[in-house]
Design a protein around this motif. Structure first.
Motif, short mmCIF file in Angstrom:
data_model
loop_
_atom_site.label_atom_id
_atom_site.label_comp_id
_atom_site.label_asym_id
_atom_site.label_seq_id
_atom_site.Cartn_x
_atom_site.Cartn_y
_atom_site.Cartn_z
N ASN A 99 -16.27 20.01 -58.01
CA ASN A 99 -15.85 21.39 -58.20
C ASN A 99 -15.69 21.73 -59.68
O ASN A 99 -15.89 22.88 -60.07
N LEU A 100 -15.34 20.76 -60.51
CA LEU A 100 -15.34 21.00 -61.96
C LEU A 100 -16.76 21.25 -62.45
O LEU A 100 -16.99 22.12 -63.31
N ALA A 101 -17.72 20.51 -61.89
CA ALA A 101 -19.12 20.71 -62.26
C ALA A 101 -19.59 22.11 -61.84
O ALA A 101 -20.31 22.79 -62.59
N LEU A 102 -19.19 22.55 -60.65
CA LEU A 102 -19.57 23.90 -60.20
C LEU A 102 -18.95 24.97 -61.10
O LEU A 102 -19.59 25.96 -61.44
N THR A 103 -17.70 24.75 -61.50
CA THR A 103 -17.03 25.71 -62.38
C THR A 103 -17.73 25.79 -63.73
O THR A 103 -18.00 26.89 -64.24
N ALA A 104 -18.04 24.62 -64.31
CA ALA A 104 -18.72 24.60 -65.61
C ALA A 104 -20.11 25.22 -65.51
O ALA A 104 -20.53 25.99 -66.39
N THR A 105 -20.83 24.89 -64.45
CA THR A 105 -22.16 25.46 -64.25
C THR A 105 -22.10 26.97 -64.16
O THR A 105 -22.90 27.68 -64.80
#
Length: 177
Positions: A99-105
């Motif tokens: 979910n951190l990766a989705l937020t950054a993306t």
């Protein structure tokens, strides 16, 4: 009695001849007229564009139906919908790193969509919602971990960072062997 608009319309030739003839007497100049209608050449006429259908405009657009600029955001909505469906899952089953990766993306690509040419508002919209769903999920995970495990947000992020490093080392070892 005739309406006022017709009276004024009928009086126009009388007013015109009074002013034109008065100016002609003073300057010695007379206007040449071609009947009562004004003359306009075809070169002065503005070009009339035929209104195209919505489908034709979308087909020929630089971000239209036949380009990746249209279909990539359409397919990316599936990721947003999957993130929204994860709102019904318990927070302990969600991955913080994912979910951190989705937020950054979502955050990075939303900004990028306004920089690239052609500017792709459809892609910016889907990335904005991807980042929004990611932020909501990360806040759920952090809130759950704080209430259950007593870990602060910085401790959780450090733990996630170590988890990513361990996974990267495992993948590196698998590739080398």
């Amino acid at each position: 009695m005739a309406p006022p608009s017709q009276i004024l319309r009928m009086a126009r030739p009388a007013f015109r001849s009074q002013f034109v003839n008065g100016a002609a007497r003073k300057t010695g100049f007379t206007f040449r007229t071609q009947g009562t209608a004004r003359f306009q050449s075809s070169a002065a006429a503005p070009e009339i564009k035929v209104q195209q259908s919505w489908f034709k405009r979308m087909w020929d657009s630089p971000i239209g139906l036949k380009t990746v600029h249209f279909w990539a955001p359409v397919m990316k909505w599936c990721i947003v919908i999957a993130g929204i469906s994860d709102l019904y899952r318990p927070a302990e089953k969600l991955s913080l790193t994912q979910n951190l990766a989705l937020t950054a993306t979502g955050a990075i690509w939303t900004r990028w969509c306004f920089i690239i040419k052609p500017r792709n508002i459809l892609l910016a919209t889907v990335n904005f919602f991807l980042g929004l769903v990611g932020v909501i999920q990360v806040s759920r995970i952090v809130s759950y971990n704080y209430s259950q495990k007593g870990e602060s947000a910085t401790e959780q992020l450090a733990e996630a960072k170590e988890s990513v490093k361990e996974t990267a080392k495992e993948i590196e070892g698998a590739i080398k062997s």
